[in-house]
Design a protein around this motif. Structure first.
Motif, mmCIF file in Angstrom:
data_model
loop_
_atom_site.group_PDB
_atom_site.id
_atom_site.type_symbol
_atom_site.label_atom_id
_atom_site.label_comp_id
_atom_site.label_asym_id
_atom_site.label_seq_id
_atom_site.Cartn_x
_atom_site.Cartn_y
_atom_site.Cartn_z
ATOM 1 N N ILE A 1 0.827 -1.106 -0.032
ATOM 2 C CA ILE A 1 0.111 -0.020 -0.079
ATOM 3 C C ILE A 1 0.912 1.130 -0.180
ATOM 4 N N GLY A 2 1.864 1.291 0.813
ATOM 5 C CA GLY A 2 2.751 2.429 0.886
ATOM 6 C C GLY A 2 3.591 2.725 -0.623
ATOM 7 N N ASN B 1 -0.058 3.182 -3.528
ATOM 8 C CA ASN B 1 -1.447 3.611 -3.139
ATOM 9 C C ASN B 1 -1.536 5.166 -3.417
ATOM 10 N N GLN B 2 -0.326 5.769 -3.094
ATOM 11 C CA GLN B 2 -0.145 7.249 -3.417
ATOM 12 C C GLN B 2 -0.646 7.526 -4.783
ATOM 13 N N ALA B 3 -0.085 6.897 -5.885
ATOM 14 C CA ALA B 3 -0.378 7.010 -7.181
ATOM 15 C C ALA B 3 -1.542 6.560 -7.659
ATOM 16 N N ASN C 1 -4.293 5.824 -5.339
ATOM 17 C CA ASN C 1 -5.565 6.224 -4.524
ATOM 18 C C ASN C 1 -6.712 5.389 -4.484
ATOM 19 N N VAL D 1 -8.772 3.977 1.027
ATOM 20 C CA VAL D 1 -8.696 5.130 1.483
ATOM 21 C C VAL D 1 -9.221 4.768 3.068
ATOM 22 N N ASN E 1 -12.073 2.918 -2.281
ATOM 23 C CA ASN E 1 -12.817 4.398 -2.785
ATOM 24 C C ASN E 1 -13.675 3.986 -3.923
ATOM 25 N N TYR F 1 -12.312 12.053 -1.321
ATOM 26 C CA TYR F 1 -10.955 11.688 -1.341
ATOM 27 C C TYR F 1 -10.419 11.867 -2.714
ATOM 28 N N THR G 1 -9.708 7.912 -8.201
ATOM 29 C CA THR G 1 -8.877 6.701 -8.223
ATOM 30 C C THR G 1 -8.539 6.323 -9.626
#
Length: 466
Positions: free
Chosen positions: A33-34, A37-39, A41, A44, A120, A135, A138
């Protein structure tokens, strides 16, 4: 064990035999996830990592709790989960933390899953493009400038990128099937009534949507389907169903597969989609099935008029308590609310009559076929800034959801339907098709999917790496 390719079944087997610990799986999940997930999304309202690791340690120290023991799952954000922000993508519910689980979340938790956060969704799950004012959007993991679909878009992306190995979703007008197609995973819409909804409000009239599983293999779909299926004494429909897991690949020799294509020209498609689905059907013929073109069994426009009436009626009923906050709703939600509130009882009744006619015609048609097939979507993933397509192949769309019309024949009468991946277009984007059958044929449809997956294995061959 690489999470982006490992099936949930294999992962759970490794957990149950202590080849891997729940703590190790949780740490890999958090690391993944780290990393992505930033890219993307997709996930949540992620819970505190220390709390998640503590829950994993507790499971390692205790007895096996069920079919999903130790498996991290992020729950679709239209489902209330105790202790986790559950917003439905709406600013009206931003920061809302329920005190109790909805039924589907409770069943997954009771089976031993660790509920890590949410996936999301579009606001209130409306529309097949996952974006909301809480949020944001995605992204499609195969091209971050494109949509991932929806409304189970976050779930599909979390699967495609290996952030989770199994996911729940829901489907009214293709919300399990469209994102499966656009993210190279599987989605399954069960026979209506197999998976009970949350027992609130009306339980008799508004029967269009259903909950269901998403996964990277048909076998994993059967695993989660068994967990979330079964009667709920507070609801009038549904009942006991035999377990489906483990899903066994069908012997395809001699099976009759009906290809409905573009419904006799009624449904416009962007270039390349129909050809990709037709090519994928060759997998069935190579396995001994016969694929037969099928003429439209009912007029598409009658189905569309019926669908839009019943959908607006249902959506308006669910949004009516928020009517005094109408301006806080997105424009498409306002459109459904306004339209639904103007419908008369006789308009709804007439729509139900056509729906019933289509159910009878479909039942007769399916006596001649083991399964029917349609494409899963009429367009390729579009630009992420575009709310929804307004034109397909030069044909204007007259509503925000007309571009998903190919989903209506299944959705309208609650048939079991598997969305399976068919590969990648020249644009590098994934596509899929729907395989469906008569009410109650869930096991048969998944077994056909398992036979297809044994040959193709698309999610394992092309995992997303945003």
């Amino acid at each position: 064990m690489e999470l982006s390719r490992t099936t949930a079944s294999d992962l759970l087997n490794a957990l149950s035999t202590r080849q891997v610990s729940t703590q190790e799986v949780m740490q890999q999940t958090l690391n993944r996830i780290g990393a992505v997930n930033q890219a993307a999304n997709a996930i949540v309202a992620l819970r505190d990592p220390d709390d998640l690791m503590a829950e994993a340690r507790a499971l390692d120290a205790g007895p096996n709790r069920g079919q999903l023991h130790g498996l991290p799952i992020a729950v679709k954000d239209v489902v209330n989960v105790a202790g986790i922000v559950s917003s439905q993508g709406s600013p009206i519910f931003k920061g809302h933390i329920p005190q109790r689980d909805d039924l589907i979340a409770a069943r997954m938790r009771a089976a031993g899953a660790i509920l890590i956060g949410k996936t999301n969704v579009p606001e209130f799950g409306l529309g097949s493009h996952t974006f909301n004012p809480v949020y944001g959007a995605t992204a499609n993991p195969y091209n971050l400038t494109r949509t991932c679909g929806g409304s189970s878009g976050g779930a599909a992306v979390a699967l495609a990128t290996g952030m989770v190995a199994l996911a729940d979703g829901s489907d009214a007008m293709g919300s399990l099937r469209n994102p499966a197609a656009w993210n190279n995973v599987y989605g399954f819409r069960p026979s209506w009534g197999r998976v009970p909804s949350e027992p609130v409000g009306d339980g008799f009239l508004h029967q269009l949507s259903t909950l269901g599983p998403m996964a990277r293999s048909p076998e994993d779909l059967g695993l989660l389907l068994d967990v979330i299926s079964g009667p709920d004494s507070r609801q009038p429909y549904g009942g006991a169903h035999p377990n489906i897991f483990p899903v066994k690949a069908a012997d395809m020799r001699g099976l009759q597969i009906g290809w409905l294509d573009d419904w006799g020209g009624a449904y416009p498609f962007e270039d390349g989609i129909r050809k990709m689905c037709q090519d994928a059907l060759s997998v069935f013929t190579q396995q001994g099935a016969e694929v037969v073109p099928v003429a439209p069994p009912i007029e598409a426009e009658r189905l569309w008029d019926t669908w839009t009436t019943l959908r607006s009626w249902s959506v308006a009923a669910s949004l009516a308590p928020l009517a005094d906050q109408r301006e806080a709703l997105k424009d498409t939600a306002q459109w459904e609310l306004d339209r639904g509130l103007t419908l008369t009882a006789m308009q709804v009744h007439q729509a139900s009559v056509v729906r019933s006619e289509w159910f009878r015609r479909a039942a007769k048609l399916m006596r001649d076929y083991d399964a029917l097939v349609l494409p899963s979507t009429q367009v390729w993933p579009f630009e992420i800034e575009t709310p929804y397509p307004t034109e397909i192949a030069g044909q204007r769309m007259d509503t925000y959801h007309r571009w998903m019309e190919v989903m209506v024949p299944v959705s309208l009468i609650g048939l079991p339907c598997l969305a399976l991946p068919v590969g990648f277009g020249v644009n590098g984007l994934p596509m899929g098709m729907q395989v469906f059958g008569p009410r109650g044929a869930d096991a048969r449809i998944l077994s056909i999917g398992a036979a297809y997956h044994a040959v193709t294995g698309w999610p394992q061959k092309r995992p997303a790496t945003p």
